[in-house]
Design a protein around this motif. Structure first.
Motif, PDB file in Angstrom:
ATOM      1  N   ILE A 189       0.882  -1.167   0.000  1.00  0.00           N
ATOM      2  CA  ILE A 189       0.000   0.000   0.000  1.00  0.00           C
ATOM      3  C   ILE A 189       0.918   1.214   0.000  1.00  0.00           C
ATOM      4  N   GLY A 190       1.316   1.603  -1.195  1.00  0.00           N
ATOM      5  CA  GLY A 190       2.295   2.675  -1.333  1.00  0.00           C
ATOM      6  C   GLY A 190       1.674   4.000  -1.715  1.00  0.00           C
ATOM      7  N   LEU A 191       2.524   4.909  -2.118  1.00  0.00           N
ATOM      8  CA  LEU A 191       2.067   6.261  -2.432  1.00  0.00           C
ATOM      9  C   LEU A 191       1.168   6.308  -3.655  1.00  0.00           C
ATOM     10  N   ASP A 192       1.206   5.263  -4.492  1.00  0.00           N
ATOM     11  CA  ASP A 192       0.314   5.217  -5.648  1.00  0.00           C
ATOM     12  C   ASP A 192      -1.146   5.308  -5.224  1.00  0.00           C
ATOM     13  N   VAL A 193      -1.476   4.726  -4.070  1.00  0.00           N
ATOM     14  CA  VAL A 193      -2.851   4.842  -3.561  1.00  0.00           C
ATOM     15  C   VAL A 193      -2.952   5.840  -2.411  1.00  0.00           C
ATOM     16  N   CYS A 194      -1.916   5.937  -1.598  1.00  0.00           N
ATOM     17  CA  CYS A 194      -1.990   6.863  -0.463  1.00  0.00           C
ATOM     18  C   CYS A 194      -2.194   8.302  -0.916  1.00  0.00           C
ATOM     19  N   ASN A 195      -1.571   8.662  -2.040  1.00  0.00           N
ATOM     20  CA  ASN A 195      -1.712  10.027  -2.544  1.00  0.00           C
ATOM     21  C   ASN A 195      -3.131  10.346  -2.982  1.00  0.00           C
ATOM     22  N   LEU A 196      -3.940   9.317  -3.166  1.00  0.00           N
ATOM     23  CA  LEU A 196      -5.317   9.503  -3.623  1.00  0.00           C
ATOM     24  C   LEU A 196      -6.322   9.555  -2.487  1.00  0.00           C
ATOM     25  N   VAL A 197      -5.831   9.455  -1.254  1.00  0.00           N
ATOM     26  CA  VAL A 197      -6.715   9.433  -0.083  1.00  0.00           C
ATOM     27  C   VAL A 197      -6.432  10.668   0.770  1.00  0.00           C
TER      28      VAL A 197
END
Length: 333
Positions: A189-197
């Motif tokens: 669960i990296g920044l690819d999804v964290c940046n979208l939350v």
């Protein structure tokens, strides 16, 4: 209701604290222990913060074990700029009255996993040093772990510690390499999804309106990140050439904050919020500009079997709404 056995490996950290509280508030998990490593701040401060969180949640039955005080190879990197010098926003929260448990976190992690009636899930919210040490300490450890949910990595987006590496991966790439190659399924669960939350001010206000001991604690520790956190960017000569605010990394709902560890905890709570790719992955340990980069072999060029799930998409609004509801309604026993 059956509760999944979980160990939270963490380096609290305000977003770690928020994540621990959410995992507890969800009521879905049998949290076996908090294992603590150096990361956002030094390990001793992180232990204190973990105890503070459990006290406010009235879950002092969960043991806290101190672990790695530094990465496997390199010197520590810390993130006081976003968490404050004490890790919880420099809020002068009273010291805990409870004490850490006796035992070394990696060894206790291996013991707990072995003694568990079912394979444990490790929610890894910090650098993977403790998990790697558990792998190296006990050759049977991997067989007792269902998966490691790792909050770290950056594949198609910029890192936040270097242009190619997220903080948790950059702190201890060697440990991440050990874990990714341990045989334990890893969920990145990296920044690819964290940046979208993104958690907005309105979200925080809704939680704060509950006026419970837990929500007061949560809003208090997040104020530093929301209003004061600034990372100064320096050139090779030490001159300040720019700055980054905590909210600059988020790409949706501008004006809020991005509690990255909360996104990893969301996967533990409900994986259906995420889109993932099952692939071979590894971690760069030696590149001058890419040390700590997590790499996905999309085309199978390495000839390896898939060892990890790369999270590439997320239902961010649904995730945050559930967090707000759970925290607003949580009342410790």
């Amino acid at each position: 209701m059956h509760k999944k056995a979980v160990i939270i490996d963490t380096d609290p950290g305000d977003d770690d604290a928020a994540s621990i509280l959410w995992a507890i508030a969800s009521g879905k998990f049998d949290i076996k222990a908090l294992t603590i490593s150096n990361g956002n701040v030094g390990v001793d401060k992180c232990v204190i913060n973990a105890l503070r969180v459990l006290e406010v949640a009235r879950r002092t039955d969960i043991p806290v074990y101190a672990g790695a005080y530094r990465p496997l190879v390199k010197e520590p990197i810390e993130a006081e700029w976003i968490h404050g010098a004490d890790g919880l926003g420099d809020t002068d929260i009273p010291l805990p009255t409870t004490k850490k448990a006796k035992g070394y976190a990696p060894a206790e992690m291996a013991r707990i996993a072995k003694e568990s009636e079912e394979p444990v899930t490790i929610l890894a919210l910090g650098p993977l040093t403790n998990v790697a040490l558990a792998v190296l300490l006990d050759k049977e450890f991997a067989s007792h772990v269902a998966q490691v949910i790792f909050m770290g990595g950056a594949v198609k987006v910029s890192g936040n510690e270097s242009p190619r590496a997220s903080f948790n991966a950059a702190v201890d790439p060697e440990a991440a390499h050990v874990v990714f190659n341990s045989g334990i399924p890893v969920v990145q669960i990296g920044l690819d999804v964290c940046n979208l939350v993104t958690q907005t001010v309105a979200d925080l206000d809704r939680i704060g309106a509950s006026k419970t001991e837990v929500t007061d604690f949560l809003i208090k520790i997040l104020d530093f990140r929301r209003t004061k956190a600034v990372k100064l960017i320096k050139d090779a000569k030490g001159n300040i050439v720019g700055s980054i605010k905590a909210g600059d990394q988020v790409t949706t709902r501008k004006g809020g904050i991005g509690l990255n560890d909360l996104t990893a905890t969301a996967y533990l709570i409900d994986p259906s919020w995420f889109g993932t790719i099952h692939a071979a992955m590894d971690v760069e340990t030696s590149g001058r500009y890419t040390r700590g980069e997590t790499i996905v072999d999309y085309m199978g060029l390495w000839g390896r079997k898939p060892n990890a799930y790369f999270a590439h998409s997320v239902e961010g609004l649904q995730l945050v709404e559930q967090w707000v509801q759970d925290m607003s309604g949580y009342r410790p026993d």
